[in-house]
Scaffold this active site. Sequence first.
Site, PDB file in Angstrom:
ATOM      1  N   GLY A  92       0.714  -1.436  -0.284  1.00 50.81           N
ATOM      2  CA  GLY A  92       0.207   0.045   0.398  1.00 50.81           C
ATOM      3  C   GLY A  92       0.566   1.170   0.076  1.00 50.81           C
ATOM      4  O   GLY A  92       1.795   1.306  -0.654  1.00 50.81           O
ATOM      5  N   ILE A  93       0.423   1.918   0.881  1.00 49.47           N
ATOM      6  CA  ILE A  93       0.774   3.281   1.133  1.00 49.47           C
ATOM      7  C   ILE A  93       2.810   3.249   1.072  1.00 49.47           C
ATOM      8  O   ILE A  93       2.943   4.507   1.211  1.00 49.47           O
ATOM      9  CB  ILE A  93       0.177   4.440   2.167  1.00 49.47           C
ATOM     10  CG1 ILE A  93      -1.092   4.595   1.611  1.00 49.47           C
ATOM     11  CG2 ILE A  93       0.896   5.498   1.999  1.00 49.47           C
ATOM     12  CD1 ILE A  93      -2.127   4.990   2.544  1.00 49.47           C
ATOM     13  N   GLY A  94       2.541   2.637   2.042  1.00 50.53           N
ATOM     14  CA  GLY A  94       3.929   2.675   2.392  1.00 50.53           C
ATOM     15  C   GLY A  94       4.470   2.254   1.448  1.00 50.53           C
ATOM     16  O   GLY A  94       6.023   2.342   0.881  1.00 50.53           O
ATOM     17  N   SER A 148      -5.274   9.056  10.275  1.00 54.42           N
ATOM     18  CA  SER A 148      -6.301   8.616   9.633  1.00 54.42           C
ATOM     19  C   SER A 148      -7.334   9.143  10.206  1.00 54.42           C
ATOM     20  O   SER A 148      -7.246  10.220  11.326  1.00 54.42           O
ATOM     21  CB  SER A 148      -6.923   7.511  10.356  1.00 54.42           C
ATOM     22  OG  SER A 148      -8.327   7.310   8.777  1.00 54.42           O
ATOM     23  N   TYR A 186     -10.287   1.591  15.700  1.00 52.02           N
ATOM     24  CA  TYR A 186      -9.245   1.904  14.973  1.00 52.02           C
ATOM     25  C   TYR A 186      -8.641   2.442  15.230  1.00 52.02           C
ATOM     26  O   TYR A 186      -7.763   3.898  15.146  1.00 52.02           O
ATOM     27  CB  TYR A 186     -10.036   1.377  13.555  1.00 52.02           C
ATOM     28  CG  TYR A 186      -8.503   1.915  12.390  1.00 52.02           C
ATOM     29  CD1 TYR A 186      -7.656   1.275  12.154  1.00 52.02           C
ATOM     30  CD2 TYR A 186      -8.912   3.116  11.791  1.00 52.02           C
ATOM     31  CE1 TYR A 186      -6.665   1.755  10.719  1.00 52.02           C
ATOM     32  CE2 TYR A 186      -8.549   3.323  10.849  1.00 52.02           C
ATOM     33  CZ  TYR A 186      -7.057   2.486  10.142  1.00 52.02           C
ATOM     34  OH  TYR A 186      -6.219   3.034   9.340  1.00 52.02           O
TER      35      TYR A 186
HETATM   36  N1  LIG Z   1      -5.884   2.577   3.204  1.00 46.47           N
HETATM   37  C1  LIG Z   1      -6.624   3.535   3.441  1.00 46.47           C
HETATM   38  O1  LIG Z   1      -7.048   4.288   3.308  1.00 46.47           O
HETATM   39  C2  LIG Z   1      -6.223   4.126   4.752  1.00 46.47           C
HETATM   40  C3  LIG Z   1      -6.908   5.836   5.131  1.00 46.47           C
HETATM   41  C4  LIG Z   1      -6.597   6.380   6.164  1.00 46.47           C
HETATM   42  C5  LIG Z   1      -5.276   5.878   6.745  1.00 46.47           C
HETATM   43  N2  LIG Z   1      -4.347   5.455   6.129  1.00 46.47           N
HETATM   44  C6  LIG Z   1      -3.255   4.211   7.332  1.00 46.47           C
HETATM   45  O2  LIG Z   1      -2.705   4.551   6.379  1.00 46.47           O
HETATM   46  C7  LIG Z   1      -0.553   3.394   6.646  1.00 46.47           C
HETATM   47  C8  LIG Z   1      -1.111   2.442   5.965  1.00 46.47           C
HETATM   48  O3  LIG Z   1      -2.140   1.837   5.248  1.00 46.47           O
HETATM   49  P1  LIG Z   1      -1.677   0.808   4.333  1.00 46.47           P
HETATM   50  O4  LIG Z   1      -3.726   1.372   3.648  1.00 46.47           O
HETATM   51  O5  LIG Z   1      -0.832   1.067   3.549  1.00 46.47           O
HETATM   52  O6  LIG Z   1      -2.368  -0.830   4.586  1.00 46.47           O
HETATM   53  P2  LIG Z   1      -1.576  -2.145   4.555  1.00 46.47           P
HETATM   54  O7  LIG Z   1      -1.685  -2.275   2.122  1.00 46.47           O
HETATM   55  O8  LIG Z   1      -2.170  -3.388   5.143  1.00 46.47           O
HETATM   56  O9  LIG Z   1       0.018  -1.453   4.220  1.00 46.47           O
HETATM   57  C9  LIG Z   1      -0.105  -2.004   6.072  1.00 46.47           C
HETATM   58  C10 LIG Z   1       1.191  -2.617   6.078  1.00 46.47           C
HETATM   59  O10 LIG Z   1       1.878  -2.246   7.617  1.00 46.47           O
HETATM   60  C11 LIG Z   1       2.800  -3.277   7.757  1.00 46.47           C
HETATM   61  N3  LIG Z   1       2.423  -3.871   9.135  1.00 46.47           N
HETATM   62  C12 LIG Z   1       0.847  -3.873   9.449  1.00 46.47           C
HETATM   63  N4  LIG Z   1       1.100  -4.974  10.504  1.00 46.47           N
HETATM   64  C13 LIG Z   1       2.391  -4.749  11.151  1.00 46.47           C
HETATM   65  C14 LIG Z   1       3.098  -5.118  12.194  1.00 46.47           C
HETATM   66  N5  LIG Z   1       2.418  -5.931  13.637  1.00 46.47           N
HETATM   67  N6  LIG Z   1       4.096  -4.705  12.390  1.00 46.47           N
HETATM   68  C15 LIG Z   1       5.422  -4.327  11.427  1.00 46.47           C
HETATM   69  N7  LIG Z   1       4.725  -3.745  10.222  1.00 46.47           N
HETATM   70  C16 LIG Z   1       3.265  -4.417   9.974  1.00 46.47           C
HETATM   71  C17 LIG Z   1       1.892  -4.325   6.485  1.00 46.47           C
HETATM   72  O11 LIG Z   1       2.902  -5.309   6.909  1.00 46.47           O
HETATM   73  P3  LIG Z   1       2.231  -6.831   5.937  1.00 46.47           P
HETATM   74  O12 LIG Z   1       3.248  -6.411   4.391  1.00 46.47           O
HETATM   75  O13 LIG Z   1       3.855  -8.123   6.680  1.00 46.47           O
HETATM   76  O14 LIG Z   1       1.420  -7.153   6.185  1.00 46.47           O
HETATM   77  C18 LIG Z   1       2.080  -3.304   5.529  1.00 46.47           C
HETATM   78  O15 LIG Z   1       3.628  -3.336   5.383  1.00 46.47           O
HETATM   79  C19 LIG Z   1      -1.999   2.949   7.756  1.00 46.47           C
HETATM   80  O16 LIG Z   1      -1.476   3.594   8.675  1.00 46.47           O
HETATM   81  C20 LIG Z   1      -3.238   3.079   8.159  1.00 46.47           C
HETATM   82  O17 LIG Z   1      -3.653   2.986   9.190  1.00 46.47           O
HETATM   83  C21 LIG Z   1      -5.143   3.850   5.302  1.00 46.47           C
END
Ligand SMILES: NC(=O)c1ccc[n+]([C@@H]2O[C@H](COP(=O)([O-])OP(=O)(O)OC[C@H]3O[C@@H](n4cnc5c(N)ncnc54)[C@H](OP(=O)(O)O)[C@@H]3O)[C@@H](O)[C@H]2O)c1
Length: 287
Positions: A22-24, A147, A173
């Site tokens: 995702g975003i990371g 968020s 969350y």
């Molecule tokens: N997507 C949205 O609409 C949205 C909206 C608002 C805020 N956000 C925020 O954006 C950030 C990134 O989210 P995303 O949407 O890109 O989600 P994502 O695609 O699920 O990616 C999450 C990342 O965090 C890692 N992660 C999860 N649990 C972990 C743990 N226990 N220890 C270390 N790493 C861990 C995952 O690793 P693995 O690859 O090993 O699973 C993955 O690299 C989050 O903080 C989320 O709250 C997202």
Amino acid sequence: MHKNEAMSIQGKNVMITGPTEGIGRATAFALAERGARLHLLCRNPTKSVALRDALLSSHRDISVELYLADLGDFAEVRRVAREFIDRNEPLDVLVNNAGVINTRRILLDNGQEQMFAVNHLGHFLLTTLLLESLKRAEQGRVVVVASEAYRFCRGIRFDDLQWHRGFSAFPTYGHSKLANILFARELAERLESTPVTVNALHPGGVRSQLGAQNNWYAGRILALVKPFLRTAEKGAETSVYLATSDEVTTTSGEYFYDCKPKKTKPSARDREEARRLWELSARLVTD
Ligand SMILES: NC(=O)c1ccc[n+]([C@@H]2O[C@H](COP(=O)([O-])OP(=O)(O)OC[C@H]3O[C@@H](n4cnc5c(N)ncnc54)[C@H](OP(=O)(O)O)[C@@H]3O)[C@@H](O)[C@H]2O)c1
């Protein structure tokens, strides 16, 4: 050079948590393109090596270091912070990006509810351990991916951070994301006399793997909203902006959306709550 940015991230040390999806992941590629030296905190060894290979194959002149830790395991967080500190280098940017949303309550071995532990406490610990490295940078920055979901809860539940009562996916969350914003505010206060800045952000609704580990029903809901979500690259824009732009060298303690400051609800600006949360978090991550 990209819009509103300086060249200054070239050769600088940037740590990103959760870069495997995702975003990371989009943030890692965007910063690799700008020549940053990447330090990637991942929890999955296989995915971390695949990511490093992908980054190095598209950007030959960069360096990519891997750090393996689950952010819900505070001993692992301490170990990877030590690995960075032992390099004896400044840390220019720390992007606290990793996150999780669960539809059921998961209690970790350390007694913490998983979303609060991973989204807030693990990052709290990582950041505080790396503060001296951030202070050694010319202008260190902490970027906190929070968020708008922080609006789903009224305030920090100081009497029940583990959600023994009333667990529900979005409020729980959102509570961890409120903690992210209050953490950024309190850290900004504490760093006022230093060049280190810290800002939180909302990336927008993004098509990613967030929540994908949950049950079939949650998966169906995600599939329904997917067409309305933005790409991970678009979602990473504010993280990249806060990590690199000259426009924010002295901006600290703010909350951003689409590369602009955004006013938060009073619950996310409460100085007393932010200070209390800091003190409690420090106790919860103690050895
Ligand atoms: N997507 C949205 O609409 C949205 C909206 C608002 C805020 N956000 C925020 O954006 C950030 C990134 O989210 P995303 O949407 O890109 O989600 P994502 O695609 O699920 O990616 C999450 C990342 O965090 C890692 N992660 C999860 N649990 C972990 C743990 N226990 N220890 C270390 N790493 C861990 C995952 O690793 P693995 O690859 O090993 O699973 C993955 O690299 C989050 O903080 C989320 O709250 C997202």
